[in-house]
Structures are given as structure tokens and as C-alpha cells.
Design a protein around this motif. Structure first.
Motif, PDB file in Angstrom:
ATOM      1  N   CYS A 145       0.832  -1.216   0.000  1.00 30.49           N
ATOM      2  CA  CYS A 145       0.000   0.000   0.000  1.00 30.49           C
ATOM      3  C   CYS A 145       0.862   1.260   0.000  1.00 30.49           C
ATOM      4  O   CYS A 145       0.541   2.232  -0.683  1.00 30.49           O
ATOM      5  N   ASP A 178      -7.597   6.498  -7.914  1.00 32.08           N
ATOM      6  CA  ASP A 178      -7.660   6.167  -6.489  1.00 32.08           C
ATOM      7  C   ASP A 178      -8.029   4.698  -6.301  1.00 32.08           C
ATOM      8  O   ASP A 178      -8.462   4.016  -7.218  1.00 32.08           O
ATOM      9  N   GLU A 179      -7.851   4.215  -5.087  1.00 28.16           N
ATOM     10  CA  GLU A 179      -8.002   2.795  -4.784  1.00 28.16           C
ATOM     11  C   GLU A 179      -9.409   2.289  -5.084  1.00 28.16           C
ATOM     12  O   GLU A 179      -9.587   1.208  -5.632  1.00 28.16           O
ATOM     13  N   ASP A 180     -10.432   3.068  -4.750  1.00 25.01           N
ATOM     14  CA  ASP A 180     -11.805   2.641  -5.001  1.00 25.01           C
ATOM     15  C   ASP A 180     -12.070   2.448  -6.495  1.00 25.01           C
ATOM     16  O   ASP A 180     -12.752   1.508  -6.898  1.00 25.01           O
ATOM     17  N   TRP A 192      -2.015   6.287  -3.600  1.00 23.77           N
ATOM     18  CA  TRP A 192      -3.047   6.507  -2.594  1.00 23.77           C
ATOM     19  C   TRP A 192      -2.641   5.978  -1.216  1.00 23.77           C
ATOM     20  O   TRP A 192      -3.341   6.171  -0.248  1.00 23.77           O
ATOM     21  N   ASP A 250      -0.588   5.530   2.320  1.00 22.39           N
ATOM     22  CA  ASP A 250       0.016   6.385   3.332  1.00 22.39           C
ATOM     23  C   ASP A 250       1.216   5.642   3.924  1.00 22.39           C
ATOM     24  O   ASP A 250       1.041   4.624   4.597  1.00 22.39           O
ATOM     25  N   TYR A 257      -1.929   4.003 -11.887  1.00 18.68           N
ATOM     26  CA  TYR A 257      -1.570   4.221 -10.494  1.00 18.68           C
ATOM     27  C   TYR A 257      -1.926   5.623 -10.010  1.00 18.68           C
ATOM     28  O   TYR A 257      -1.796   5.921  -8.842  1.00 18.68           O
ATOM     29  N   ASP A 258      -2.396   6.467 -10.916  1.00 24.40           N
ATOM     30  CA  ASP A 258      -2.842   7.779 -10.483  1.00 24.40           C
ATOM     31  C   ASP A 258      -4.319   7.776 -10.102  1.00 24.40           C
ATOM     32  O   ASP A 258      -4.819   8.738  -9.544  1.00 24.40           O
TER      33      ASP A 258
END
Length: 183
Positions: free
Chosen positions: A129, A167-169, A134, A136, A164-165
Motif C-alpha cells: 500500500c 484512487d483505490e476505489d 493513494w 500512506d 496508479y494515479d
């Protein structure tokens, strides 16, 4: 491939291809590829001698003109360093957040942690992650093993061409949509 990455792919439990990560069958040879290498003709870039691809490696080792050709290329590339290089995070190999082992692919990290750290309750940062835009890099998962099981059973890029730009959702939605289409 560098040796540590190649060794990770060839672990005896479950060897995988270094490019597509599909499971390798033990002892199976790519006979069609071998035949193609034996029958495809090429020309040495040093001395212009014609030969089959299967003979090129041994020829290149002894051909001084080829070695000069390679050295000229190396000199041309190393004379002027690239000024416009971008730094991309490594999203292919990860260190174990519990111990000092490195160069795990995503599946290898999950397997390693299940095998060696399943009872470890220390809160750690997920290296997978943390490598994502996205992610942290300071967020410590309260239950890392559960996080691995839920979030990293598969790699996003196995199922979608990764942006990869995004967002995760959005990435998860793309994966789910593709999995429904593939049924």
C-alpha cells in the motif's frame, strides 16, 4: 533479472514466470522456442557474419569486433547522463515489514508473512500500500495479517492495466467489473 528477484520467482514451493507470474510447470521446456532459436538466422553486429541465434552467444564471446561494437554503445550511453529521468516507486518487489527479508513479489510477501509472522501482532506499515499513490507510508495496520488476506490476495495489475494515479476505489471497481465480464 537480478539474482534475488529471479530466486524469488524460482522458489521450490511455487516457481513462477519472472514476467507474467504464472505458475511454471517443473521440467517443461519450450520446445517450440528452442526450435525457433535453432532455425532463426541473424547477423553479428560486429563482423557481419551470419549464424543461427543458438550460436550467437558463443560467437559474441569470442568476436572482438562484436565486443568493440558493444563497448562503443556503452560509451555512447554513459557519456551524457540523462537529465530527464523520473523516479518511479518500486511496485513489484517489497520488503517484509517484520523482518529484514527483501525482494518479495506481492504473492511472495503474503505467503512469507502467513508462514513466518502469522502470530505477530506488531502494527506495521503495509509496503504494498505504501508504494501506491493513494497509500500512506505512515499508516500502521492494526491487523496486518488480515489486511494482507483481504487486500492483497491478487495484484491489481493482474486484472487491469493499472493507472496508479487513479484512487483505490476506482481500481477495485475496475477489477470487479472485469471479473464479472470474464465469467
Amino acid at each position: 533479472f537480478c539474482t534475488p528477484c529471479l530466486q524469488e520467482c524460482l522458489k521450490p514451493k511455487k516457481p513462477v514466470c519472472g514476467v507474467c507470474r504464472s505458475t511454471l510447470s517443473p521440467g517443461s521446456r519450450a520446445l517450440d522456442l528452442e526450435k525457433q532459436i535453432e532455425t532463426t538466422e541473424t547477423t553479428c553486429n560486429g563482423c557481419n557474419k551470419k549464424m543461427y541465434l543458438s550460436k550467437m552467444r558463443s560467437h559474441a564471446a569470442s568476436c572482438s569486433k562484436y565486443q568493440n561494437y558493444i563497448m562503443e554503445g556503452v560509451k555512447a550511453v554513459t557519456k551524457e547522463p540523462l537529465h530527464n529521468t523520473r523516479s518511479f516507486p518500486n511496485r513489484f518487489t517489497f520488503p517484509c515489514p517484520y523482518c529484514s527479508e527483501k525482494n518479495f513479489d506481492q504473492e511472495g510477501l503474503v505467503e512469507h508473512c502467513k508462514t513466518f509472522h502469522s502470530m505477530d501482532t506488531k502494527q506495521v506499515v503495509c509496503p504494498i500500500c505504501a508504494s501506491m499513490p493513494w497509500g500512506d507510508p505512515n499508516y500502521r495496520s492494526a491487523n496486518f495479517m488480515e489486511h494482507l488476506q483481504r487486500r492483497h490476495r491478487f495484484s491489481y495489475d493482474t486484472f487491469v492495466v493499472c493507472d496508479y494515479d487513479a484512487d483505490e476505489d476506482d481500481m477495485i471497481a475496475q477489477v470487479l467489473m472485469r471479473s464479472l465480464r470474464d465469467k
